[in-house]
Scaffold this motif. Structure first.
Motif, PDB file in Angstrom:
ATOM      1  N   HIS A  70      -4.846   9.180  -5.563  1.00  0.00           N
ATOM      2  CA  HIS A  70      -4.840   8.733  -4.166  1.00  0.00           C
ATOM      3  C   HIS A  70      -6.238   8.619  -3.557  1.00  0.00           C
ATOM      4  O   HIS A  70      -6.359   8.500  -2.333  1.00  0.00           O
ATOM      5  N   HIS A  84      -1.076   0.969   5.545  1.00  0.00           N
ATOM      6  CA  HIS A  84      -0.207   1.915   4.858  1.00  0.00           C
ATOM      7  C   HIS A  84       1.044   2.175   5.698  1.00  0.00           C
ATOM      8  O   HIS A  84       0.920   2.518   6.886  1.00  0.00           O
ATOM      9  N   LYS A 144       0.826  -1.194   0.000  1.00  0.00           N
ATOM     10  CA  LYS A 144       0.000   0.000   0.000  1.00  0.00           C
ATOM     11  C   LYS A 144       0.869   1.257   0.000  1.00  0.00           C
ATOM     12  O   LYS A 144       2.013   1.246   0.428  1.00  0.00           O
ATOM     13  N   THR A 145       0.272   2.328  -0.471  1.00  0.00           N
ATOM     14  CA  THR A 145       0.989   3.592  -0.616  1.00  0.00           C
ATOM     15  C   THR A 145       1.530   4.091   0.724  1.00  0.00           C
ATOM     16  O   THR A 145       0.779   4.223   1.694  1.00  0.00           O
ATOM     17  N   ASP A 148      -6.531   5.565  -1.439  1.00  0.00           N
ATOM     18  CA  ASP A 148      -5.782   5.705  -0.187  1.00  0.00           C
ATOM     19  C   ASP A 148      -6.563   6.563   0.803  1.00  0.00           C
ATOM     20  O   ASP A 148      -6.663   6.236   1.993  1.00  0.00           O
TER      21      ASP A 148
END
Length: 283
Positions: free
Chosen positions: A139, A26, A2-3, A142
């Motif tokens: 994003h 994350h 994950k980012t 996210d």
């Protein structure tokens, strides 16, 4: 993977944001001006804002005020970074911050959080976003771990505008509710049963008229008003006099009464509540 995400600011809201990112898997780096805040977070702690920013492509900022955001990020190379600023601000402040951070190389996205910290990561929260479309699109998944994302346009000031519009409605509603409770308790009546049985249901029922008011603004008013402003202005005097008779300050009610009388004087006596909106705009 994950980012990776960086969160700048560990106040109550910043801590909630960092916690939600970390809980969702994350890799999360945090920085706070005062070290040692929120020690329970399982995150990487940077010693400087620049170090924190270097760690992640997505930088989420939640500081106290707009000036703090600008001074914290001043002089830092933001090339390749998407900066999502969730600090409460005005539309003009958001636009100014967008200019500064865009010059520093960032894709800038502004946000308005419609939640309290305990709601972050839960189903009832949402966040307005505006600014660089590419940065938001990159994003959005996210950001969805924080709350439901609502993108409202490329103008970076729009998220703040939507935020402040909703907060204005909230405070107006609570102001009216507080006045009602002041009246009830002035007679030594219990607040809780009044609120549960009458106040809450009444406000909920009245909210159903909002879509009709919005339709009047967008499409023009209906030919006949269900409850015209002349009648409402005349009856409003009873709200003021009753308040004064029960030693309750009418300061929260008086401006609405003044606006109703102003509308009638301007020739809107046969109109409905939507006619008041144009009188509030000064340009």
């Amino acid at each position: 993977m994950k980012t990776p995400v960086t969160v700048l600011g560990l106040g109550a809201m910043g801590t909630a944001l960092a916690r939600a990112f970390a809980a969702a898997g994350h890799p999360t780096t945090v920085w706070n001006r005062t070290p040692g805040r929120s020690p329970e977070l399982d995150v990487v702690r940077a010693t400087t804002a620049a170090e924190a920013i270097a760690a992640s492509p997505l930088v989420v900022v939640c500081l106290l005020v707009d000036d703090t955001v600008r001074s914290t990020l001043d002089g830092i190379d933001l090339t390749g970074k998407t900066v999502v600023n969730l600090t409460n601000s005005t539309p003009d402040q958001a636009r100014g911050t967008a200019e500064q951070l865009t010059r520093a190389g960032a894709q800038y996205v502004d946000g308005g959080i419609m939640a309290v910290p305990a709601m972050i990561g839960g189903p009832g929260a949402f966040i307005f976003y505006s600014g660089e479309p590419e940065g938001f699109d990159k994003h959005s998944a996210d950001l969805s771990v924080l709350a439901r994302p609502e993108y409202v346009g490329a103008d970076p000031g729009l998220a703040s505008l939507y935020d402040i519009a909703l907060l204005s409605a909230m405070y107006g509603m609570f102001g009216g509710a507080q006045h009602a409770l002041a009246l009830i308790t002035s007679q030594d009546l219990a607040a809780e049963p009044f609120t549960t049985r009458f106040l809450g249901p009444w406000l909920t029922a009245m909210l159903t008229s909002l879509p009709r008011i919005a339709e009047d603004l967008d499409d023009g008013p209906a030919e006949t008003a269900g409850s015209n402003l002349s009648m409402q202005a005349a009856a409003y005097e009873n709200l003021i006099s009753t308040s004064e008779a029960h030693d309750v300050d009418p300061m929260l009610l008086a401006p609405m009464g003044e606006l109703l009388h102003r509308a009638v004087a301007a020739g809107h006596g046969k109109a409905d509540l939507s006619a008041l909106v144009s009188l509030l705009r000064t340009a």
